[in-house]
Design a protein around this motif. Structure first.
Motif, PDB file in Angstrom:
ATOM      1  N   VAL A  92       0.674  -1.329   0.001  1.00 29.53           N
ATOM      2  CA  VAL A  92       0.080   0.095  -0.173  1.00 29.53           C
ATOM      3  C   VAL A  92       0.845   1.281  -0.113  1.00 29.53           C
ATOM      4  O   VAL A  92       0.534   2.358  -0.726  1.00 29.53           O
ATOM      5  CB  VAL A  92      -0.723  -0.079   0.991  1.00 29.53           C
ATOM      6  N   LEU A  93       1.824   1.405   0.715  1.00 27.55           N
ATOM      7  CA  LEU A  93       2.918   2.392   0.898  1.00 27.55           C
ATOM      8  C   LEU A  93       3.672   2.700  -0.667  1.00 27.55           C
ATOM      9  O   LEU A  93       3.552   3.747  -0.998  1.00 27.55           O
ATOM     10  CB  LEU A  93       3.971   2.101   1.884  1.00 27.55           C
ATOM     11  N   GLU A  94       4.017   1.603  -1.144  1.00 26.65           N
ATOM     12  CA  GLU A  94       4.497   1.512  -2.370  1.00 26.65           C
ATOM     13  C   GLU A  94       3.370   2.160  -3.455  1.00 26.65           C
ATOM     14  O   GLU A  94       3.745   2.877  -4.431  1.00 26.65           O
ATOM     15  CB  GLU A  94       4.792   0.095  -2.983  1.00 26.65           C
ATOM     16  N   MET A  95       2.396   1.826  -3.573  1.00 27.59           N
ATOM     17  CA  MET A  95       0.995   2.372  -4.364  1.00 27.59           C
ATOM     18  C   MET A  95       1.169   3.986  -4.253  1.00 27.59           C
ATOM     19  O   MET A  95       0.978   4.648  -5.122  1.00 27.59           O
ATOM     20  CB  MET A  95      -0.334   1.710  -4.261  1.00 27.59           C
ATOM     21  N   ALA A  96       1.161   4.392  -2.873  1.00 35.41           N
ATOM     22  CA  ALA A  96       1.084   5.660  -2.657  1.00 35.41           C
ATOM     23  C   ALA A  96       2.257   6.474  -3.404  1.00 35.41           C
ATOM     24  O   ALA A  96       1.846   7.440  -3.770  1.00 35.41           O
ATOM     25  CB  ALA A  96       0.837   5.829  -1.234  1.00 35.41           C
ATOM     26  N   ILE A  97       3.457   6.005  -2.692  1.00 35.19           N
ATOM     27  CA  ILE A  97       4.695   6.483  -3.244  1.00 35.19           C
ATOM     28  C   ILE A  97       4.625   6.723  -5.020  1.00 35.19           C
ATOM     29  O   ILE A  97       4.983   7.735  -5.378  1.00 35.19           O
ATOM     30  CB  ILE A  97       5.842   5.830  -2.669  1.00 35.19           C
ATOM     31  N   GLN A  98       4.295   5.402  -5.646  1.00 34.80           N
ATOM     32  CA  GLN A  98       4.378   5.547  -6.890  1.00 34.80           C
ATOM     33  C   GLN A  98       3.349   6.564  -7.480  1.00 34.80           C
ATOM     34  O   GLN A  98       3.850   7.426  -8.681  1.00 34.80           O
ATOM     35  CB  GLN A  98       3.742   4.118  -7.487  1.00 34.80           C
ATOM     36  N   LYS A  99       2.171   6.789  -6.897  1.00 29.65           N
ATOM     37  CA  LYS A  99       1.157   7.866  -7.364  1.00 29.65           C
ATOM     38  C   LYS A  99       1.796   9.313  -7.237  1.00 29.65           C
ATOM     39  O   LYS A  99       1.669  10.058  -8.148  1.00 29.65           O
ATOM     40  CB  LYS A  99      -0.004   7.453  -6.733  1.00 29.65           C
ATOM     41  N   ALA A 100       2.450   9.431  -5.963  1.00 29.88           N
ATOM     42  CA  ALA A 100       3.133  10.633  -5.746  1.00 29.88           C
ATOM     43  C   ALA A 100       4.179  10.835  -6.756  1.00 29.88           C
ATOM     44  O   ALA A 100       4.352  11.989  -7.276  1.00 29.88           O
ATOM     45  CB  ALA A 100       3.644  10.738  -4.290  1.00 29.88           C
ATOM     46  N   VAL A 101       5.070  10.004  -7.044  1.00 25.81           N
ATOM     47  CA  VAL A 101       6.096  10.143  -8.003  1.00 25.81           C
ATOM     48  C   VAL A 101       5.648  10.675  -9.316  1.00 25.81           C
ATOM     49  O   VAL A 101       6.127  11.596 -10.030  1.00 25.81           O
ATOM     50  CB  VAL A 101       6.957   9.190  -8.158  1.00 25.81           C
ATOM     51  N   VAL A 102       4.600   9.791  -9.812  1.00 26.55           N
ATOM     52  CA  VAL A 102       3.875  10.212 -11.161  1.00 26.55           C
ATOM     53  C   VAL A 102       3.496  11.562 -11.368  1.00 26.55           C
ATOM     54  O   VAL A 102       3.459  12.274 -12.228  1.00 26.55           O
ATOM     55  CB  VAL A 102       2.904   9.094 -11.568  1.00 26.55           C
ATOM     56  N   ASP A 103       2.577  11.835 -10.063  1.00 31.56           N
ATOM     57  CA  ASP A 103       2.036  13.252  -9.929  1.00 31.56           C
ATOM     58  C   ASP A 103       3.063  14.550  -9.925  1.00 31.56           C
ATOM     59  O   ASP A 103       2.752  15.400 -10.646  1.00 31.56           O
ATOM     60  CB  ASP A 103       0.989  13.504  -8.878  1.00 31.56           C
ATOM     61  N   LEU A 104       4.114  14.188  -9.206  1.00 30.46           N
ATOM     62  CA  LEU A 104       5.189  15.042  -9.092  1.00 30.46           C
ATOM     63  C   LEU A 104       5.925  15.345 -10.396  1.00 30.46           C
ATOM     64  O   LEU A 104       6.269  16.329 -10.938  1.00 30.46           O
ATOM     65  CB  LEU A 104       6.197  14.828  -8.193  1.00 30.46           C
ATOM     66  N   ARG A 105       6.243  14.118 -11.060  1.00 33.11           N
ATOM     67  CA  ARG A 105       7.068  14.430 -12.496  1.00 33.11           C
ATOM     68  C   ARG A 105       5.990  15.000 -13.475  1.00 33.11           C
ATOM     69  O   ARG A 105       6.627  16.002 -14.259  1.00 33.11           O
ATOM     70  CB  ARG A 105       7.194  12.948 -13.086  1.00 33.11           C
ATOM     71  N   ALA A 107       3.608  17.442 -12.635  1.00 31.68           N
ATOM     72  CA  ALA A 107       3.631  18.811 -12.377  1.00 31.68           C
ATOM     73  C   ALA A 107       4.966  19.671 -12.781  1.00 31.68           C
ATOM     74  O   ALA A 107       4.914  20.740 -13.011  1.00 31.68           O
ATOM     75  CB  ALA A 107       3.326  18.698 -10.603  1.00 31.68           C
ATOM     76  N   LEU A 108       5.945  18.787 -12.480  1.00 30.03           N
ATOM     77  CA  LEU A 108       7.453  19.397 -12.832  1.00 30.03           C
ATOM     78  C   LEU A 108       7.856  19.571 -14.305  1.00 30.03           C
ATOM     79  O   LEU A 108       8.903  19.848 -14.614  1.00 30.03           O
ATOM     80  CB  LEU A 108       8.431  18.754 -11.871  1.00 30.03           C
ATOM     81  N   GLY A 109       7.004  18.265 -15.318  1.00 33.49           N
ATOM     82  CA  GLY A 109       7.296  18.332 -16.350  1.00 33.49           C
ATOM     83  C   GLY A 109       8.469  17.310 -16.716  1.00 33.49           C
ATOM     84  O   GLY A 109       9.040  17.464 -17.767  1.00 33.49           O
ATOM     85  N   TRP A 110       8.626  16.438 -15.918  1.00 39.05           N
ATOM     86  CA  TRP A 110       9.947  15.697 -15.907  1.00 39.05           C
ATOM     87  C   TRP A 110       9.584  14.492 -16.715  1.00 39.05           C
ATOM     88  O   TRP A 110       8.373  13.927 -16.616  1.00 39.05           O
ATOM     89  CB  TRP A 110      10.389  15.327 -14.507  1.00 39.05           C
ATOM     90  N   ASN A 111      10.529  13.874 -17.453  1.00 45.55           N
ATOM     91  CA  ASN A 111      10.190  12.613 -18.264  1.00 45.55           C
ATOM     92  C   ASN A 111      10.387  11.610 -17.496  1.00 45.55           C
ATOM     93  O   ASN A 111      11.133  11.502 -16.539  1.00 45.55           O
ATOM     94  CB  ASN A 111      11.170  12.594 -19.514  1.00 45.55           C
ATOM     95  N   GLU A 112       9.929  10.367 -17.882  1.00 48.25           N
ATOM     96  CA  GLU A 112      10.208   9.296 -17.041  1.00 48.25           C
ATOM     97  C   GLU A 112      11.469   8.635 -17.542  1.00 48.25           C
ATOM     98  O   GLU A 112      11.837   8.701 -18.857  1.00 48.25           O
ATOM     99  CB  GLU A 112       8.847   8.186 -17.593  1.00 48.25           C
TER     100      GLU A 112
END
Length: 150
Positions: A92-105, A107-112
């Protein structure tokens, strides 16, 4: 019995896609029946998906603890169960972190950066197992050595 190690780049995928594929389908089927029929949770909703995942980890923990006891272990059966349930919390923690990273990227316009991401994720799974398994297993072995297994 085992899947492809390339799929094990999160703790959730480690358990669901790589390790012990044999009992996984049965556990998921039972968990879906309990979640959908018993608890009336939607198969597609987040609560239903989380409940299925929780039940799979709980059943796995219960089976491991019961087998440990059946094999004569006099200690650590409850901690064995709790280690497996704790893995659900990590997923569950992993899922939350993965979502936060995707959202942050976004918002910042970062590529994967897939290669970097996968390397980081494999390192996370290794470090989690390297950190958590000794905490779960060693006290059990020490206790059984001191108090004797049957």
């Amino acid at each position: 019995m085992y899947g492809n190690i390339k799929n094990a780049y999160s703790v959730g995928r480690y358990w669901g896609k790589f390790w012990h594929k044999l009992p996984y389908g049965g556990y998921v089927s039972i968990a879906k029946i309990i979640s959908e029929k018993g608890l009336k949770l939607s198969r597609k909703g987040m609560k239903g998906k989380l409940m299925v995942s929780f039940l799979v980890f709980a059943m796995s923990g219960m089976v491991h603890a019961l087998l440990q006891k059946k094999l004569g272990s006099s200690c650590g059966n409850w901690s064995e169960f709790m280690w497996w349930v704790g893995n659900f919390g990590i997923v569950v923690l992993e899922m939350a972190i993965q979502k936060a990273v995707v959202d942050l990227r976004a918002a910042l316009g970062w590529n994967e950066h897939k290669a970097f991401d996968i390397t980081l994720c494999y390192a996370w799974v290794f470090l989690f197992m390297f950190w958590s398994l000794p905490k779960a297993q060693f006290p059990k072995y020490i206790c059984n050595a001191a108090f004797g297994s049957r």
